[in-house]
Design a protein around this motif. Structure first.
Motif: not given
Length: 146
Positions: A7-21
């Protein structure tokens, strides 16, 4: 609900990927904006150089015109001085033999030629500069002995 590693990995990916984009897009747009400003600055510098070259050439033309004007004024002053001198010489020459001319008699032919010349001069003066010079009567040159 406890956070699991997934869950933490999914949240990081969901928040991190759009933020990086979003950050990458923002950086791209900022860089593009900076490039456009740099190009506009280079174009403005070129326009300033072009305008300075035009101003320099006009300064040269103004200097040439002033020099030509001064030369023309000098020539006109010299011409006026020469005209005044020749007029005075003519006056002196006419005054020196005025007594001899007072008793002169002119022939009828000479008087007729003088009258015709006076009429031509009056016509030329009335016609102005562009009017041209009127011609004398046919054979006038032969009658005057030329």
């Amino acid at each position: 609900m406890p956070l699991t590693k997934v869950t933490a990995a999914v949240l990081i990916c969901v928040g991190l990927v759009p933020g990086l984009a979003l950050g990458a897009l923002s950086g791209q747009l900022w860089g593009l904006s900076q490039g456009k400003q740099l190009q506009r600055g280079k174009e403005a510098e070129q326009h300033v150089r072009d305008l300075n070259a035009i101003i320099d050439s006009h300064t040269g033309l103004i200097t040439q015109a002033a020099d030509a004007s001064a030369a023309l004024r000098l020539a006109m002053n010299r011409r006026a001085a020469a005209d005044a001198e020749s007029t005075e010489e003519l006056k002196r020459a006419l005054n020196s033999d005025a007594a001899r001319r007072a008793d002169c008699l002119f022939s009828a032919d000479v008087m007729r030629q003088l009258a015709e010349a006076r009429a031509r001069a009056a016509a030329a003066a009335a016609g102005g500069i562009a009017g041209g010079m009127p011609t004398g009567p046919a054979g006038a040159g032969e009658r005057s002995g030329r």
